[in-house]
Design a protein around this motif. Structure first.
Motif, mmCIF file in Angstrom:
data_model
loop_
_atom_site.group_PDB
_atom_site.id
_atom_site.type_symbol
_atom_site.label_atom_id
_atom_site.label_comp_id
_atom_site.label_asym_id
_atom_site.label_seq_id
_atom_site.Cartn_x
_atom_site.Cartn_y
_atom_site.Cartn_z
ATOM 1 N N GLY A 13 24.164 12.771 38.391
ATOM 2 C CA GLY A 13 23.748 11.506 37.820
ATOM 3 C C GLY A 13 23.594 10.397 38.832
ATOM 4 N N ARG A 14 23.240 10.758 40.055
ATOM 5 C CA ARG A 14 22.974 9.709 41.047
ATOM 6 C C ARG A 14 21.997 8.695 40.483
ATOM 7 N NH1 ARG A 14 23.042 14.081 45.063
ATOM 8 N NH2 ARG A 14 24.324 13.503 46.841
ATOM 9 N N LYS A 15 22.150 7.444 40.891
ATOM 10 C CA LYS A 15 21.432 6.377 40.205
ATOM 11 C C LYS A 15 19.919 6.407 40.406
ATOM 12 C CE LYS A 15 22.376 3.154 43.961
ATOM 13 N NZ LYS A 15 23.216 2.057 44.392
ATOM 14 N N ASP A 16 19.438 7.042 41.478
ATOM 15 C CA ASP A 16 18.005 6.998 41.759
ATOM 16 C C ASP A 16 17.144 7.577 40.641
ATOM 17 O OD1 ASP A 16 18.209 6.330 44.814
ATOM 18 O OD2 ASP A 16 19.647 7.905 44.362
ATOM 19 N N HIS A 17 17.747 8.425 39.817
ATOM 20 C CA HIS A 17 16.920 9.086 38.828
ATOM 21 C C HIS A 17 16.388 8.200 37.730
ATOM 22 C CE1 HIS A 17 18.819 12.861 40.378
ATOM 23 N NE2 HIS A 17 17.581 12.807 40.762
ATOM 24 N N ASP A 18 17.050 7.125 37.474
ATOM 25 C CA ASP A 18 16.532 6.274 36.403
ATOM 26 C C ASP A 18 16.308 4.861 36.918
ATOM 27 O OD1 ASP A 18 19.202 5.904 36.759
ATOM 28 O OD2 ASP A 18 19.766 6.656 34.782
ATOM 29 N N ASP A 19 15.906 4.776 38.153
ATOM 30 C CA ASP A 19 15.667 3.444 38.720
ATOM 31 C C ASP A 19 14.329 2.894 38.247
ATOM 32 O OD1 ASP A 19 14.566 4.488 42.077
ATOM 33 O OD2 ASP A 19 13.950 5.084 40.085
#
Lengths: 303, 303
Positions: free
Chosen positions: B297-303
Motif C-alpha cells: 500500500g505504498r502511497k504512490d499508487h493512489d496519488d
C-alpha cells in the motif's frame, strides 16, 4: 505524431495497467487487447483492461499504430513472429520487458524492416495476472526507452509522449547499459530475495512456522519480491546473463568481506559499511521513489 | 503478580515505543526512563516517552519492579553493571536485544543472583532515535522470552502478561535456538541488504543517480532495512557470530547453485526455485505478519 490505436499483447499486471491507464489518461485512444490464455481474456473483458478484447493477436494488432508486447521476455520473439504478417505498415512495435538487449535482437530478427523501439517501465508489484493491474502503476516511475541507432526520432518522441501521458518520467538509454543498470537495481535484488527465502525454507533446525512467525524482523520484505511471477523472472535471468553474473560477482566479494569482518570481530568495518548505506535510502525517498513512513505505512501500525 | 513500576533504560525506537504503549495500554503502571544522551532525554520528555525522565540510570531503576534495557546489544553488560547497586530487591531485569545467548551471559555476569529474563520483541522499523517510537509498534508482533532454567515461573508469567498487554503475542524459547531462528529471519536479511546497497553504490559503470532513479525495480526494498541503526546492527553481528556464519554459509551455497543455473541456461532450476518461494509469502500474509496490498500500500499508487 501520436497514436490513435494501441494494441496490448499480454494482459497481466503490466498489460492490464497500460490498458487502464490509457483509458484514464488518453480516453480518445482506442485499445485492443489479446492474451494467449482464454481465462485471462475473459477476466480482461470483465475488468475492461482494453476497449476490445480480441480472440487472436493478429486481430488485435491489425489496425494499431502502436503495438506493445507485454509477455515474458522469453516469449517476445515468438509473439513478434505471430503478429508480423498482420502489422499495419508504419506502425510501431514496442514492449515492456525487463531486459533490453536480448529483446531488441529477438524483435529485430522477427520483424525485419519494421519499426521497433523497446521500452521498460520500471514499475511493478509482487502480484501478477489480469486482476493485478491498476491505472496509476506508472505514476512517478521511470520508463526507459532503448531506441536502436536508426530509430525515427518522431516515433521516439511519440512513444515518450505516450508514456508521459500515463504518468511516467522517460529516459533514453543504450540497451546494454540498461541491462547493467537494471541488473543492479532489480535483477540481483530479486535473485537474492528468491535465494534467501529458499534457504530459510530448507533449514533443518528452524521450522517454516518459525520463519513465518518471526518474519517481521526483516525477512518479510524479501518474501514480497520473491513472490513475483516465476516465468517472468526465469526469462529475465536467462536473457541478462552477463550483466547479472557480473554484478553477482561483485556482491559475492562484498558479502565475503563482511563475513570475514564478522568472523574476526571487526566492528569498525561493519559500522562503516552500515553507515554508508543510509544516504542512498534518503535520496530514494527525496526523489519520490519510495515512501518515508515507517515500514512504508504498513497497516499494522494503526490497527 | 504484575508490575506497578517499569523503568526503561534507553529511549530510542524500542524504549520509546514501550513507554508510549504502557501509557496507552496500562495507564496505572508508572514509567521512568533514562537515556545516556541528554538530547534524547530532552526529546523524550517532550514526547512523554516515560512518565518521569531521570538524570541517571540508577535513579530510573530505584523503585522499579521491572527494568527493561533498550540499549544496543554490546552495551547491555555495561548498563547492567551501572544499575546493579540501585536495583530494588525482587525486581526483574529484562531487555529487548536482538540476540539472546550473549545478552543472557552478559546480564548474568553483571547481575549475579538477580532475576533476569531476556526478551526480544520482533518488531521495528528502519527509523531510530527518540522520535521513532509509537504505541502500536508491538501490535500483532511476536515477543520471544528466553528465561534461564532457574527462572521464577511467576515472573515469566508476569513478563509474558506485560508484553501481551502491549499487543504482542508471546513465545518462550531457548536462547540458542532464538539466535539461530533470528539469524534467518532478521540478521542475514539485514546483512544481505547492507551488502547489496553497498555493492550498488560502489560500481564504476552505474552511477549512484541511476541506482536511485530505477530503484523501484526491487532495490528500494533493500534500502529500507539497510537504513537501520548501524550501532545496533554492528553489535548484533558481533554477538551472534556463530549462527550468522552458519546461515550465511547455507545462503552462499544456494546462491552459487542459482548462479550456476544462470550461467548454464538451466531455466527449469530457476523456475522451480522461484515457484517454491510464493507459498511462504502467502503464509506470512495469512498470519498477519505483512500487508497483502500491492507494495504494502505504498502511497504512490493512489496519488
Amino acid at each position: 505524431m501520436s497514436f490513435e490505436r494501441v494494441a496490448i499483447i499480454g494482459l497481466g499486471l503490466l498489460g492490464g495497467s497500460i490498458g487502464l491507464a490509457v483509458d484514464e489518461a488518453l480516453p480518445d485512444v482506442a485499445t485492443t487487447g489479446f492474451d494467449a490464455d482464454p481465462a485471462v481474456r475473459r477476466r480482461a473483458a470483465e475488468r475492461g483492461l482494453a476497449g476490445t478484447i480480441c480472440e487472436t493477436a493478429q486481430e488485435a494488432v491489425a489496425d494499431a499504430d502502436l503495438v506493445i508486447l507485454c509477455v515474458p521476455v522469453g516469449a517476445m520473439g515468438e509473439v513478434a513472429r505471430e503478429i508480423a504478417p498482420a502489422l499495419k505498415p508504419g506502425s510501431l512495435v514496442s514492449d515492456v520487458g525487463s531486459t533490453k538487449a536480448s529483446i531488441a535482437a529477438a524483435l529485430g530478427k522477427a520483424l525485419p524492416g519494421h519499426a521497433v523501439i523497446p521500452a521498460h517501465p520500471v514499475a511493478g508489484t509482487e502480484h501478477s495476472g489480469p486482476d493485478a493491474g491498476f491505472a496509476s502503476l506508472f505514476h512517478h516511475r521511470w520508463c526507459i526507452l532503448t531506441p536502436p541507432a536508426d530509430a525515427d526520432p518522431a516515433q521516439v518522441d511519440a512513444l515518450a509522449a505516450f508514456w508521459r501521458a500515463l504518468g511516467s518520467m522517460v529516459e533514453i538509454m543504450d540497451a546494454q547499459h540498461h541491462d547493467l543498470v537494471l541488473a543492479v537495481t532489480s535483477h540481483i535484488p530479486h535473485l537474492i530475495a528468491y535465494t534467501i527465502v529458499g534457504t530459510a525454507s530448507d533449514l533443518e533446525d528452524v521450522t517454516q512456522g518459525e520463519v513465518i512467525k518471526y518474519s517481521a524482523g526483516g525477512f518479510r520484505d524479501f518474501t514480497r519480491i520473491a513472490a513475483s511471477d516465476p516465468t517472468m523472472w526465469r526469462d529475465v535471468f536467462l536473457n541478462n546473463r552477463d550483466a547479472v553474473l557480473e554484478v553477482l560477482g561483485r556482491f559475492s566479494e562484498d558479502l565475503t568481506a563482511l563475513q570475514r569482518a564478522i568472523r574476526s570481530g571487526d566492528g569498525d568495518t561493519l559500522f562503516d559499511r552500515f553507515t554508508k548505506t543510509r544516504a542512498i535510502r534518503r535520496s530514494i525517498i527525496e526523489q519520490g521513489q519510495d515512501d518515508a513512513r515507517p515500514d512504508f505505512g504498513r497497516k499494522d501500525h494503526d490497527d
